[in-house]
Design a protein around this motif. Structure first.
Motif, short mmCIF file in Angstrom:
data_model
loop_
_atom_site.label_atom_id
_atom_site.label_comp_id
_atom_site.label_asym_id
_atom_site.label_seq_id
_atom_site.Cartn_x
_atom_site.Cartn_y
_atom_site.Cartn_z
N TRP A 32 37.49 45.09 42.25
CA TRP A 32 37.06 44.03 41.35
C TRP A 32 36.02 44.60 40.40
O TRP A 32 35.13 45.36 40.81
CB TRP A 32 36.45 42.88 42.14
N GLU A 33 36.10 44.25 39.13
CA GLU A 33 35.19 44.80 38.13
C GLU A 33 33.75 44.34 38.33
O GLU A 33 32.79 45.08 38.07
CB GLU A 33 35.66 44.40 36.73
N SER A 34 33.58 43.09 38.80
CA SER A 34 32.24 42.52 38.95
C SER A 34 32.34 41.30 39.85
O SER A 34 33.43 40.89 40.27
CB SER A 34 31.68 42.11 37.58
N ASP A 35 31.20 40.68 40.12
CA ASP A 35 31.20 39.45 40.92
C ASP A 35 31.92 38.31 40.21
O ASP A 35 32.39 37.37 40.86
CB ASP A 35 29.75 39.03 41.21
N GLU A 36 32.02 38.39 38.90
CA GLU A 36 32.68 37.33 38.12
C GLU A 36 34.20 37.54 38.06
O GLU A 36 34.92 36.66 37.59
CB GLU A 36 32.12 37.30 36.70
N ASP A 37 34.67 38.69 38.48
CA ASP A 37 36.11 39.01 38.46
C ASP A 37 36.81 38.15 39.51
O ASP A 37 36.52 38.26 40.70
CB ASP A 37 36.29 40.49 38.75
N ARG A 38 37.74 37.30 39.09
CA ARG A 38 38.39 36.37 40.02
C ARG A 38 39.78 36.83 40.44
O ARG A 38 40.60 36.04 40.90
CB ARG A 38 38.50 34.97 39.38
N ALA A 39 40.08 38.10 40.31
CA ALA A 39 41.41 38.60 40.69
C ALA A 39 41.70 38.27 42.15
O ALA A 39 40.86 38.49 43.03
CB ALA A 39 41.49 40.11 40.48
N PRO A 40 42.89 37.73 42.45
CA PRO A 40 43.27 37.46 43.84
C PRO A 40 43.34 38.76 44.64
O PRO A 40 43.46 39.85 44.09
CB PRO A 40 44.65 36.81 43.72
N PHE A 41 43.29 38.61 45.95
CA PHE A 41 43.22 39.74 46.88
C PHE A 41 44.30 40.78 46.65
O PHE A 41 44.01 41.97 46.43
CB PHE A 41 43.29 39.17 48.31
N LEU A 42 45.56 40.38 46.68
CA LEU A 42 46.64 41.35 46.57
C LEU A 42 46.69 41.98 45.18
O LEU A 42 47.04 43.16 45.04
CB LEU A 42 47.98 40.71 46.93
N ARG A 218 34.18 43.26 48.24
CA ARG A 218 34.75 41.92 48.45
C ARG A 218 36.01 41.96 49.31
O ARG A 218 36.45 40.94 49.85
CB ARG A 218 35.07 41.28 47.10
N THR A 219 36.60 43.14 49.45
CA THR A 219 37.83 43.29 50.23
C THR A 219 37.74 42.59 51.58
O THR A 219 38.68 41.90 52.00
CB THR A 219 38.13 44.78 50.47
N TYR A 220 36.64 42.77 52.27
CA TYR A 220 36.55 42.33 53.65
C TYR A 220 36.52 40.81 53.76
O TYR A 220 37.23 40.22 54.60
CB TYR A 220 35.33 42.99 54.31
#
Length: 272
Positions: A32-42, A218-220
């Protein structure tokens, strides 16, 4: 790698087997680029494949070695994007079979091949590959220097090699080291300088050393959310007892990783 360690690593991945479906076949972390990056897990996991793959500088028609290739999901994605041939190696018989299934389903028969082989004693002639990748696999090595020397041997002069490492971001207790070792993570480095020195000692020039610890952390939490959401379906498919045991073990391991394990990405070149 000793026969005992080969068996340990192989059995570990044979045992978790089909549960790789929970992570889309990707036995690595997300990006994830940052805490604001909302990309889903997969999506974040696929993004990491391409972020790491981009550092290989692959060109159409080249031959990539994927050391510790898992079930071949990153190899499939990279072969599709860059039109390269890929040979993956693993010490899990189940992964060899599962990788072959995924390769055929992706329409890449003959372009992506997975072999059972020890990364510390590879069955390839010198200078066999244009590039090499050790994607979240080097931490499983008991003798990392030997792995890196073997990659150096089979890589052509001028070829790129990218590897990832799980460094410790805080001091580890003996008990925590035992948990990591049981999950095939050995001797985590403390700094980028340690990871760089390993590669340089093996004969590589390190052209970039990056710390992505905060980009993958954030992976975990995302994994635990996925496990909670899909747990009932997994239990129905594989048995409640197996999923309960998996959940207990992975919770202990991932909680430790979230607190004390980071992520390094090193881009290397074998001198011409």
């Amino acid at each position: 790698m000793s026969e005992q360690v080969i068996d340990q690593v192989g059995e570990y991945y044979d045992d978790i087997g089909e549960l790789v479906e929970l992570v889309g076949g990707n036995l690595h972390v997300g990006y994830w680029e940052s805490d604001e990056d909302r990309a889903p897990f997969l999506e974040a996991m696929q993004r990491l494949t391409f972020e790491v793959g981009a550092r290989l500088g692959l060109e159409r028609g080249q031959h990539l070695l994927d050391v510790g290739c898992g079930v071949g999901e990153p190899a499939v994605r990279l072969a599709q994007r860059y039109a390269v041939a890929i040979t993956g190696i693993t010490v899990s018989h189940w992964q060899v079979a599962e990788s072959a299934r995924r390769v055929i389903a992706a329409g890449l028969r003959g372009r992506v091949i997975t072999r059972y082989a020890d990364a510390a004693d590879q069955p390839f002639p010198d200078a066999s590959f244009d590039a090499a990748l050790a994607f979240d696999s080097l931490p499983s090595a008991q003798d990392k220097s030997r792995w890196l020397r073997e990659v150096h041997r089979v890589l052509r002069p001028g070829g790129r090699f990218v590897f990832t490492e799980y460094p410790r971001t805080a001091e580890l207790t003996d008990g925590e080291r035992a948990i990591l070792a049981a999950n095939t993570i050995h001797t985590p480095p403390a700094t980028l300088a340690e990871s760089t020195a390993l590669a340089e000692t093996a004969g590589f020039d390190v052209v970039a050393a990056e710390d992505w610890s905060e980009r993958v952390r954030r992976t975990y939490d995302e994994f635990f959310a996925a496990l909670t959401a899909q747990g009932p379906a997994l239990a129905e498919e594989y048995g409640a007892e197996r999923i309960a045991m998996f959940t207990t073990g992975i919770t202990t391991m991932f909680s430790l990783c979230r607190a004390k394990i980071g992520y390094h990405v090193l881009t290397c070149v074998k001198p011409a």
